[in-house]
Design a protein around this motif. Structure first.
Motif, short mmCIF file in Angstrom:
data_model
loop_
_atom_site.label_atom_id
_atom_site.label_comp_id
_atom_site.label_asym_id
_atom_site.label_seq_id
_atom_site.Cartn_x
_atom_site.Cartn_y
_atom_site.Cartn_z
N CYS A 23 0.99 -1.02 0.04
CA CYS A 23 0.14 -0.13 0.16
C CYS A 23 0.84 1.22 0.05
O CYS A 23 1.93 1.39 0.85
N PHE A 91 -8.40 -3.98 2.02
CA PHE A 91 -8.38 -2.70 1.69
C PHE A 91 -7.16 -1.80 2.78
O PHE A 91 -7.37 -2.04 3.70
N ALA A 93 -6.33 2.15 3.80
CA ALA A 93 -6.98 3.49 3.67
C ALA A 93 -5.98 4.43 4.25
O ALA A 93 -5.10 4.07 5.12
N PHE A 105 -10.03 5.30 0.58
CA PHE A 105 -9.56 3.94 0.61
C PHE A 105 -9.00 3.68 -1.04
O PHE A 105 -9.20 4.39 -1.95
N ASP A 107 -8.10 0.51 -4.16
CA ASP A 107 -9.13 -0.16 -4.56
C ASP A 107 -9.15 -1.84 -4.07
O ASP A 107 -9.96 -2.34 -4.55
N GLY A 108 -8.37 -1.86 -3.22
CA GLY A 108 -8.09 -3.15 -2.55
C GLY A 108 -7.52 -4.12 -3.39
O GLY A 108 -7.21 -4.07 -4.82
N GLN B 38 -19.84 2.03 -1.93
CA GLN B 38 -19.14 1.12 -2.40
C GLN B 38 -20.04 0.28 -3.37
O GLN B 38 -20.81 -0.25 -3.56
N LYS B 41 -15.31 -1.54 -6.42
CA LYS B 41 -14.09 -1.38 -5.72
C LYS B 41 -14.13 -1.04 -4.27
O LYS B 41 -14.74 -1.27 -3.50
N ALA B 42 -13.46 0.22 -4.22
CA ALA B 42 -13.08 0.96 -2.82
C ALA B 42 -14.39 1.62 -2.30
O ALA B 42 -15.35 2.21 -3.26
#
Lengths: 114, 111
Positions: A23, A91, A93, A105, A107-108, B38, B41-42
């Motif tokens: 991240c 995720f 953040a 956040f 996009d995971g 949501q 995605k985020a």
């Protein structure tokens, strides 16, 4: 402006393997959070850092999980050894923690452990 | 332990309808309540509420907080298919910066 950047976007690996998620927070943000999202439990906080220091790791499931933040622009979440129940979307953040500011956040990473 | 409960869990309405999503909370030393949307995605930030009775508005979306009754609502008027998403409510307290999330409301808008 670049948002929170996570890599990889998807990870599929076999049980027992080491997994490292990465991240990069928004530049200037001094707080960073790792979350896990599953259908059963929703979004859960795993750990968060302030000024690169871990503040609360009470959400880390067990010793197989570890997180580091060696500098203000990079953090990793590591799972070793991985298990199928670790499959989830992870995720990251970040926020400017001095004032009351919302978290932004990435996009995971969608993690699948076979 | 902080707790957030959202209702309904899911909602299906027709385009053009107005919807109200609910969020109730139990928080020690409450600081703020946040709404996120949501899609695939985020979660993306919608509103942050810290004071009772002051409506926050953005286009067709609005939200208000009641700190006495410990709840918030998110209203969406003239819904569009692009409003289909999971709407997440979260709270923070003064003890730390972490967000405690509810399980979300899955909103589906039928054309």
């Amino acid at each position: 402006d670049a948002g929170v950047i996570q890599s990889p976007r998807h990870e599929v690996t076999e049980m027992g393997q080491e997994v490292t998620l990465r991240c990069k927070p928004i530049s200037g943000h001094n707080s960073l959070f790792w979350y896990r999202q599953t259908m059963m439990r929703g979004l859960e906080l795993l750990i968060y850092f302030n000024n690169n220091v871990p503040i609360d790791d009470s959400g880390m499931p067990e010793d197989r999980f570890s997180a580091k933040m060696p500098n203000a622009s990079f953090s990793t979440l590591k799972i070793q050894p991985s298990e199928p129940r670790d499959s989830a979307v992870y995720f990251c953040a970040s926020t400017l923690g001095v004032l009351v500011q919302p978290q932004h956040f990435g996009d995971g990473t969608r993690l699948s452990i076979l | 332990e902080d707790k957030v409960v959202q209702s309904p869990l899911s909602l299906v309405v027709h385009e053009g309808d107005t919807v109200t999503l609910n969020c109730s909370y139990e928080v020690t030393n409450f600081r703020s309540l946040l709404w996120y949307k949501q899609e695939k995605k985020a979660p993306t930030f919608l509103f942050m509420l810290t004071s009772s009775g002051i409506e926050k508005k953005s286009g067709r979306l609005s939200s208000i907080l009641d700190k006495k009754e410990l709840f918030s609502i998110l209203n969406i008027t003239a819904t569009q298919t692009g409003d289909s998403a999971i709407y997440l409510c979260a709270v923070t307290n003064f003890g730390n910066e972490k967000l405690t999330f509810g399980t979300g409301t899955r909103l589906t808008i039928i054309p």
